[in-house]
Design a protein around this motif. Structure first.
Motif, PDB file in Angstrom:
ATOM      1  N   GLY A   1       0.785  -1.225   0.000  1.00  0.00           N
ATOM      2  CA  GLY A   1       0.000   0.000   0.000  1.00  0.00           C
ATOM      3  C   GLY A   1       0.817   1.276   0.000  1.00  0.00           C
ATOM      4  O   GLY A   1       0.291   2.337  -0.347  1.00  0.00           O
ATOM      5  N   GLN A   2       2.086   1.194   0.383  1.00  0.00           N
ATOM      6  CA  GLN A   2       2.935   2.385   0.332  1.00  0.00           C
ATOM      7  C   GLN A   2       3.159   2.768  -1.132  1.00  0.00           C
ATOM      8  O   GLN A   2       3.129   1.914  -2.026  1.00  0.00           O
ATOM      9  N   THR A   3       3.392   4.050  -1.364  1.00  0.00           N
ATOM     10  CA  THR A   3       3.631   4.505  -2.726  1.00  0.00           C
ATOM     11  C   THR A   3       4.875   5.383  -2.809  1.00  0.00           C
ATOM     12  O   THR A   3       5.291   5.980  -1.819  1.00  0.00           O
ATOM     13  N   ALA A   4       5.423   5.431  -4.000  1.00  0.00           N
ATOM     14  CA  ALA A   4       6.520   6.347  -4.318  1.00  0.00           C
ATOM     15  C   ALA A   4       6.228   6.939  -5.691  1.00  0.00           C
ATOM     16  O   ALA A   4       5.816   6.220  -6.605  1.00  0.00           O
ATOM     17  N   THR A   5       6.419   8.224  -5.804  1.00  0.00           N
ATOM     18  CA  THR A   5       6.285   8.888  -7.098  1.00  0.00           C
ATOM     19  C   THR A   5       7.676   9.020  -7.689  1.00  0.00           C
ATOM     20  O   THR A   5       8.565   9.610  -7.071  1.00  0.00           O
ATOM     21  N   ILE A   6       7.848   8.460  -8.873  1.00  0.00           N
ATOM     22  CA  ILE A   6       9.130   8.517  -9.570  1.00  0.00           C
ATOM     23  C   ILE A   6       9.020   9.593 -10.644  1.00  0.00           C
ATOM     24  O   ILE A   6       8.088   9.566 -11.458  1.00  0.00           O
ATOM     25  N   THR A   7       9.961  10.532 -10.643  1.00  0.00           N
ATOM     26  CA  THR A   7       9.922  11.648 -11.580  1.00  0.00           C
ATOM     27  C   THR A   7      11.098  11.578 -12.540  1.00  0.00           C
ATOM     28  O   THR A   7      12.239  11.378 -12.119  1.00  0.00           O
ATOM     29  N   ALA A   8      10.800  11.745 -13.824  1.00  0.00           N
ATOM     30  CA  ALA A   8      11.823  11.864 -14.864  1.00  0.00           C
ATOM     31  C   ALA A   8      11.823  13.315 -15.319  1.00  0.00           C
ATOM     32  O   ALA A   8      10.786  13.828 -15.758  1.00  0.00           O
ATOM     33  N   THR A   9      12.973  13.975 -15.197  1.00  0.00           N
ATOM     34  CA  THR A   9      13.086  15.389 -15.563  1.00  0.00           C
ATOM     35  C   THR A   9      14.111  15.542 -16.676  1.00  0.00           C
ATOM     36  O   THR A   9      15.221  14.993 -16.590  1.00  0.00           O
ATOM     37  N   SER A  10      13.748  16.273 -17.710  1.00  0.00           N
ATOM     38  CA  SER A  10      14.649  16.512 -18.832  1.00  0.00           C
ATOM     39  C   SER A  10      15.937  17.171 -18.348  1.00  0.00           C
ATOM     40  O   SER A  10      15.893  18.131 -17.572  1.00  0.00           O
ATOM     41  N   THR A  11      17.078  16.669 -18.811  1.00  0.00           N
ATOM     42  CA  THR A  11      18.355  17.272 -18.425  1.00  0.00           C
ATOM     43  C   THR A  11      18.595  18.583 -19.164  1.00  0.00           C
ATOM     44  O   THR A  11      19.376  19.413 -18.715  1.00  0.00           O
ATOM     45  N   GLU A  12      17.906  18.777 -20.294  1.00  0.00           N
ATOM     46  CA  GLU A  12      18.070  20.021 -21.054  1.00  0.00           C
ATOM     47  C   GLU A  12      17.117  21.112 -20.569  1.00  0.00           C
ATOM     48  O   GLU A  12      17.482  22.285 -20.516  1.00  0.00           O
ATOM     49  N   ASP A  13      15.903  20.725 -20.210  1.00  0.00           N
ATOM     50  CA  ASP A  13      14.888  21.697 -19.800  1.00  0.00           C
ATOM     51  C   ASP A  13      14.213  21.189 -18.536  1.00  0.00           C
ATOM     52  O   ASP A  13      13.313  20.357 -18.589  1.00  0.00           O
ATOM     53  N   GLY A  14      14.670  21.682 -17.395  1.00  0.00           N
ATOM     54  CA  GLY A  14      14.185  21.211 -16.102  1.00  0.00           C
ATOM     55  C   GLY A  14      12.715  21.478 -15.831  1.00  0.00           C
ATOM     56  O   GLY A  14      12.165  20.978 -14.856  1.00  0.00           O
ATOM     57  N   THR A  15      12.069  22.254 -16.704  1.00  0.00           N
ATOM     58  CA  THR A  15      10.630  22.486 -16.533  1.00  0.00           C
ATOM     59  C   THR A  15       9.812  21.356 -17.143  1.00  0.00           C
ATOM     60  O   THR A  15       8.590  21.321 -16.971  1.00  0.00           O
ATOM     61  N   LYS A  16      10.472  20.448 -17.852  1.00  0.00           N
ATOM     62  CA  LYS A  16       9.771  19.337 -18.492  1.00  0.00           C
ATOM     63  C   LYS A  16      10.010  18.061 -17.690  1.00  0.00           C
ATOM     64  O   LYS A  16      11.154  17.625 -17.533  1.00  0.00           O
ATOM     65  N   SER A  17       8.917  17.491 -17.187  1.00  0.00           N
ATOM     66  CA  SER A  17       9.042  16.261 -16.400  1.00  0.00           C
ATOM     67  C   SER A  17       7.747  15.468 -16.482  1.00  0.00           C
ATOM     68  O   SER A  17       6.714  15.981 -16.930  1.00  0.00           O
ATOM     69  N   ALA A  18       7.830  14.229 -16.038  1.00  0.00           N
ATOM     70  CA  ALA A  18       6.660  13.354 -15.969  1.00  0.00           C
ATOM     71  C   ALA A  18       6.878  12.404 -14.804  1.00  0.00           C
ATOM     72  O   ALA A  18       8.012  12.207 -14.340  1.00  0.00           O
ATOM     73  N   THR A  19       5.792  11.811 -14.325  1.00  0.00           N
ATOM     74  CA  THR A  19       5.886  10.932 -13.151  1.00  0.00           C
ATOM     75  C   THR A  19       5.248   9.584 -13.408  1.00  0.00           C
ATOM     76  O   THR A  19       4.413   9.412 -14.296  1.00  0.00           O
ATOM     77  N   ALA A  20       5.657   8.642 -12.572  1.00  0.00           N
ATOM     78  CA  ALA A  20       5.034   7.321 -12.501  1.00  0.00           C
ATOM     79  C   ALA A  20       4.821   7.026 -11.029  1.00  0.00           C
ATOM     80  O   ALA A  20       5.642   7.404 -10.189  1.00  0.00           O
ATOM     81  N   THR A  21       3.718   6.368 -10.721  1.00  0.00           N
ATOM     82  CA  THR A  21       3.423   6.004  -9.348  1.00  0.00           C
ATOM     83  C   THR A  21       3.694   4.523  -9.153  1.00  0.00           C
ATOM     84  O   THR A  21       3.148   3.676  -9.858  1.00  0.00           O
ATOM     85  N   ILE A  22       4.551   4.229  -8.175  1.00  0.00           N
ATOM     86  CA  ILE A  22       4.862   2.846  -7.809  1.00  0.00           C
ATOM     87  C   ILE A  22       4.148   2.542  -6.511  1.00  0.00           C
ATOM     88  O   ILE A  22       4.334   3.240  -5.507  1.00  0.00           O
ATOM     89  N   THR A  23       3.332   1.505  -6.510  1.00  0.00           N
ATOM     90  CA  THR A  23       2.611   1.064  -5.327  1.00  0.00           C
ATOM     91  C   THR A  23       3.183  -0.283  -4.894  1.00  0.00           C
ATOM     92  O   THR A  23       3.390  -1.168  -5.731  1.00  0.00           O
ATOM     93  N   VAL A  24       3.431  -0.413  -3.605  1.00  0.00           N
ATOM     94  CA  VAL A  24       3.952  -1.681  -3.087  1.00  0.00           C
ATOM     95  C   VAL A  24       2.805  -2.682  -3.020  1.00  0.00           C
ATOM     96  O   VAL A  24       1.748  -2.403  -2.470  1.00  0.00           O
ATOM     97  N   GLY A  25       3.039  -3.856  -3.598  1.00  0.00           N
ATOM     98  CA  GLY A  25       2.015  -4.895  -3.650  1.00  0.00           C
ATOM     99  C   GLY A  25       2.078  -5.815  -2.463  1.00  0.00           C
ATOM    100  O   GLY A  25       2.968  -5.785  -1.649  1.00  0.00           O
TER     101      GLY A  25
END
Length: 82
Positions: free
Chosen positions: A58-82
């Motif tokens: 039930g615990q979660t972690a949000t993993i963020t990928a941020t562009s190395t060229e433009d730090g304003t561009k990013s996206a996330t994935a949610t990892i939930t512990v099973g």
């Protein structure tokens, strides 16, 4: 623009999930990866996420990928512990 696939995953303690980031609209297509909850999951420079053995269901972690060229561009994935 940055996208991450898969956008969410359920992972058992001690197991891994490979995330893939796609970067568009920049000359450099690399990202840096970070986790919101280092006590739950770690993420390596290649997007490989490992859920720690001590994490509980039930615990979660949000993993963020941020562009190395433009730090304003990013996206996330949610990892939930099973």
């Amino acid at each position: 623009m940055v996208t991450v696939a898969p956008a969410s995953a359920t992972v058992l303690p001690g197991e891994t999930e490979q995330l893939v980031a796609t970067v568009t609209g920049t000359d450099i297509d690399t990202v840096t990866w970070t986790t919101s909850a280092a006590a739950v999951a770690t993420v390596y420079a290649n997007g490989l996420v490992t859920v720690l053995e001590t994490a509980t269901a039930g615990q979660t972690a949000t993993i963020t990928a941020t562009s190395t060229e433009d730090g304003t561009k990013s996206a996330t994935a949610t990892i939930t512990v099973g």
